[in-house]
Scaffold this motif. Structure first.
Motif, PDB file in Angstrom:
ATOM      1  N   GLY A   1       0.785  -1.228   0.000  1.00 20.91           N
ATOM      2  CA  GLY A   1       0.000   0.000   0.000  1.00 20.91           C
ATOM      3  C   GLY A   1       0.815   1.274   0.000  1.00 20.91           C
ATOM      4  N   ARG A   2       2.163   1.157   0.114  1.00 18.48           N
ATOM      5  CA  ARG A   2       3.003   2.361   0.188  1.00 18.48           C
ATOM      6  C   ARG A   2       4.201   2.229  -0.748  1.00 18.48           C
ATOM      7  NH1 ARG A   2       4.737   3.990   6.083  1.00 18.48           N
ATOM      8  NH2 ARG A   2       5.564   5.728   4.856  1.00 18.48           N
ATOM      9  N   PHE A   3       4.319   3.135  -1.681  1.00 18.62           N
ATOM     10  CA  PHE A   3       5.499   3.190  -2.549  1.00 18.62           C
ATOM     11  C   PHE A   3       5.747   4.670  -2.817  1.00 18.62           C
ATOM     12  CE2 PHE A   3       8.629   2.650  -5.626  1.00 18.62           C
ATOM     13  CZ  PHE A   3       8.972   1.303  -5.763  1.00 18.62           C
ATOM     14  N   GLY A   4       6.775   5.232  -2.149  1.00 22.89           N
ATOM     15  CA  GLY A   4       6.973   6.674  -2.233  1.00 22.89           C
ATOM     16  C   GLY A   4       8.365   7.072  -2.643  1.00 22.89           C
ATOM     17  N   ALA A   5       8.713   8.301  -2.336  1.00 21.06           N
ATOM     18  CA  ALA A   5       9.979   8.882  -2.770  1.00 21.06           C
ATOM     19  C   ALA A   5      11.181   8.135  -2.202  1.00 21.06           C
ATOM     20  CB  ALA A   5      10.033  10.359  -2.374  1.00 21.06           C
ATOM     21  N   GLN A   6      11.114   7.706  -0.930  1.00 21.57           N
ATOM     22  CA  GLN A   6      12.244   6.982  -0.344  1.00 21.57           C
ATOM     23  C   GLN A   6      12.478   5.652  -1.043  1.00 21.57           C
ATOM     24  OE1 GLN A   6      10.960   7.461   3.971  1.00 21.57           O
ATOM     25  NE2 GLN A   6      13.172   7.583   4.213  1.00 21.57           N
TER      26      GLN A   6
ATOM     27  N   THR B   1      -3.177  -5.575   4.886  1.00 20.60           N
ATOM     28  CA  THR B   1      -3.786  -4.853   3.759  1.00 20.60           C
ATOM     29  C   THR B   1      -5.084  -5.524   3.345  1.00 20.60           C
ATOM     30  OG1 THR B   1      -1.561  -4.302   2.970  1.00 20.60           O
ATOM     31  CG2 THR B   1      -3.377  -3.991   1.411  1.00 20.60           C
ATOM     32  N   GLU B   2      -6.083  -4.725   3.012  1.00 22.73           N
ATOM     33  CA  GLU B   2      -7.338  -5.273   2.506  1.00 22.73           C
ATOM     34  C   GLU B   2      -7.078  -6.004   1.181  1.00 22.73           C
ATOM     35  OE1 GLU B   2     -10.387  -5.374   3.735  1.00 22.73           O
ATOM     36  OE2 GLU B   2      -9.722  -4.398   5.581  1.00 22.73           O
ATOM     37  N   PRO B   3      -7.553  -7.252   1.059  1.00 21.59           N
ATOM     38  CA  PRO B   3      -7.310  -8.021  -0.181  1.00 21.59           C
ATOM     39  C   PRO B   3      -7.719  -7.275  -1.448  1.00 21.59           C
ATOM     40  CG  PRO B   3      -8.240  -9.441   1.521  1.00 21.59           C
ATOM     41  CD  PRO B   3      -8.297  -8.036   2.062  1.00 21.59           C
ATOM     42  N   ALA B   4      -8.817  -6.531  -1.389  1.00 15.90           N
ATOM     43  CA  ALA B   4      -9.287  -5.828  -2.582  1.00 15.90           C
ATOM     44  C   ALA B   4      -8.325  -4.734  -3.023  1.00 15.90           C
ATOM     45  CB  ALA B   4     -10.671  -5.216  -2.304  1.00 15.90           C
ATOM     46  N   ALA B   5      -7.533  -4.215  -2.085  1.00 19.23           N
ATOM     47  CA  ALA B   5      -6.595  -3.142  -2.418  1.00 19.23           C
ATOM     48  C   ALA B   5      -5.231  -3.673  -2.844  1.00 19.23           C
ATOM     49  CB  ALA B   5      -6.424  -2.206  -1.217  1.00 19.23           C
ATOM     50  N   LEU B   6      -4.958  -4.946  -2.549  1.00 15.66           N
ATOM     51  CA  LEU B   6      -3.611  -5.479  -2.784  1.00 15.66           C
ATOM     52  C   LEU B   6      -3.283  -5.626  -4.269  1.00 15.66           C
ATOM     53  CD1 LEU B   6      -0.991  -6.554  -1.615  1.00 15.66           C
ATOM     54  CD2 LEU B   6      -2.046  -8.822  -1.467  1.00 15.66           C
ATOM     55  N   LEU B   7      -4.185  -6.213  -5.045  1.00 15.20           N
ATOM     56  CA  LEU B   7      -3.887  -6.458  -6.459  1.00 15.20           C
ATOM     57  C   LEU B   7      -3.643  -5.159  -7.230  1.00 15.20           C
ATOM     58  CD1 LEU B   7      -3.463  -8.467  -8.703  1.00 15.20           C
ATOM     59  CD2 LEU B   7      -5.946  -8.478  -9.113  1.00 15.20           C
ATOM     60  N   PRO B   8      -4.480  -4.132  -7.079  1.00 13.88           N
ATOM     61  CA  PRO B   8      -4.173  -2.860  -7.775  1.00 13.88           C
ATOM     62  C   PRO B   8      -2.820  -2.280  -7.357  1.00 13.88           C
ATOM     63  CG  PRO B   8      -6.432  -2.862  -6.976  1.00 13.88           C
ATOM     64  CD  PRO B   8      -5.781  -4.084  -6.399  1.00 13.88           C
ATOM     65  N   PHE B   9      -2.485  -2.411  -6.065  1.00 14.72           N
ATOM     66  CA  PHE B   9      -1.185  -1.896  -5.617  1.00 14.72           C
ATOM     67  C   PHE B   9      -0.044  -2.681  -6.259  1.00 14.72           C
ATOM     68  CE2 PHE B   9       2.502  -2.220  -2.794  1.00 14.72           C
ATOM     69  CZ  PHE B   9       2.872  -0.876  -2.742  1.00 14.72           C
ATOM     70  N   LEU B  10      -0.155  -4.004  -6.314  1.00 13.54           N
ATOM     71  CA  LEU B  10       0.893  -4.829  -6.924  1.00 13.54           C
ATOM     72  C   LEU B  10       1.089  -4.455  -8.388  1.00 13.54           C
ATOM     73  CD1 LEU B  10       0.055  -8.352  -5.426  1.00 13.54           C
ATOM     74  CD2 LEU B  10       1.922  -6.839  -4.771  1.00 13.54           C
ATOM     75  N   GLN B  11      -0.015  -4.232  -9.092  1.00 15.09           N
ATOM     76  CA  GLN B  11       0.063  -3.877 -10.511  1.00 15.09           C
ATOM     77  C   GLN B  11       0.745  -2.527 -10.697  1.00 15.09           C
ATOM     78  OE1 GLN B  11      -4.125  -4.236 -11.442  1.00 15.09           O
ATOM     79  NE2 GLN B  11      -3.879  -6.329 -12.239  1.00 15.09           N
ATOM     80  N   LYS B  12       0.393  -1.562  -9.844  1.00 10.29           N
ATOM     81  CA  LYS B  12       0.983  -0.225  -9.956  1.00 10.29           C
ATOM     82  C   LYS B  12       2.453  -0.238  -9.569  1.00 10.29           C
ATOM     83  CE  LYS B  12       0.225   4.583  -8.587  1.00 10.29           C
ATOM     84  NZ  LYS B  12      -0.616   5.514  -7.789  1.00 10.29           N
TER      85      LYS B  12
END
Length: 295
Positions: free
Chosen positions: A99-104, A128-139
């Motif tokens: 759920g977190r991918f930032g500048a660092q 992490t909520e399962p529904a949010a995990l796949l979109p995050f992995l793809q991004k």
């Protein structure tokens, strides 16, 4: 991979502070080697864990969390340690929090040498909520040319076997470089200091001054007994009082918990004495930082 092929090599776990690299190392080797806490910057040394299976030997390097905000001597030395590690491994694995991918995280991508295989490990999937995990992995997978994206929960040991499979496929074919039953290339003296430091985090939490360090002044093996004298270094007299606690109660709890973990790790009885000294300004002095074994 043929049945008689043996692979051996090193993988670096890199990431910003507090993404769970140390917990992941412990899960991979099946033993508590690297200290953990909820406070960022727990890991100050690069620690190598060793896992040997029937088909491979993994040398897994837990690096300090790469620091972009604080510029003191201690952080400069730790950041150089991360860079040096990346020059000496066969594959790097960027560990991020689900759920977190930032500048660092992106700053670390720039440190990875060209041509070095880079995997993305998405940790803490259990939070992490399962529904949010796949979109995050793809991004997240589009942030760099990752050889693989592996979701894991180091705390619950989910995804560990798949992660080992990915790493093994990238290791060179060669014989083991460490004896089969080795768990680390670090000495018991080093591990003793780290276990005491972990208990400082546990019992002091946010009260723990960043300048706190542990120095082993004596380490003797007498048959089945290890006799250890350790010193907790702090920057100010006020910090010394915090570590010692009322009537010495806090320091006693720290020492007892550390001793029990040492006995479990070393497999022998431990006699441990711990005291506290004031040594101001050491985190800003590179020579002092190196004398304490950093870098």
């Amino acid at each position: 991979m043929s049945a008689d092929t043996f692979r051996c090599g090193a993988v670096a776990l890199i990431g910003r502070p507090n993404v769970g690299k140390s917990t992941l190392l412990n899960a991979l080797v099946g033993q508590k080697l690297s200290i953990t806490s909820r406070k960022p910057q727990t890991t100050r040394h690069s620690l190598r864990g060793v896992l040997t299976t029937e088909t491979a030997q993994f040398v897994i390097v837990d690096t300090p969390g790469f620091q972009t905000r604080h510029r003191g001597a201690l952080n400069r030395v730790m950041n150089r340690s991360v860079r040096g590690t990346l020059e000496a491994v066969d594959i790097a694995a960027l560990v991020v929090e689900a759920g977190r991918f930032g500048a660092q995280d992106r700053a670390l991508l720039k440190l990875t040498p060209k041509g070095l295989p880079l995997a993305l490990i998405v940790n803490k999937i259990d939070l992490t909520e399962p529904a949010a995990l796949l979109p995050f992995l793809q991004k997240a997978s589009q942030e760099a040319k990752f050889v693989e994206v592996i979701p894991v929960s180091a705390r619950r040991r989910k995804g560990i076997e798949e992660l080992l499979r990915v790493i093994e496929s990238r290791l060179p074919e060669q014989e083991a470089i460490h004896p089969k039953h080795d768990l680390t290339d670090r000495s018991e003296r080093f591990l003793a200091a780290e276990l005491i430091r972990e208990k400082l985090f546990r019992f002091l939490g946010e009260e723990l001054p960043y300048s706190a360090a542990v120095e082993i002044e004596k380490f003797e093996e007498q048959g089945a007994l290890r006799r250890i004298h350790a010193c907790v270094l702090v920057g100010k007299e006020g910090h010394k009082a915090i570590v010692i606690g009322s009537g010495g109660a806090t320091l006693k709890k720290i020492a007892t918990a550390a001793r029990l973990d040492m006995e479990k790790l070393f497999g022998d009885k431990v006699y441990l004495e711990v005291w506290v000294k004031v040594r101001g300004g050491w985190t800003e002095d590179e020579a002092a930082v190196r004398r304490l074994g950093y870098g």
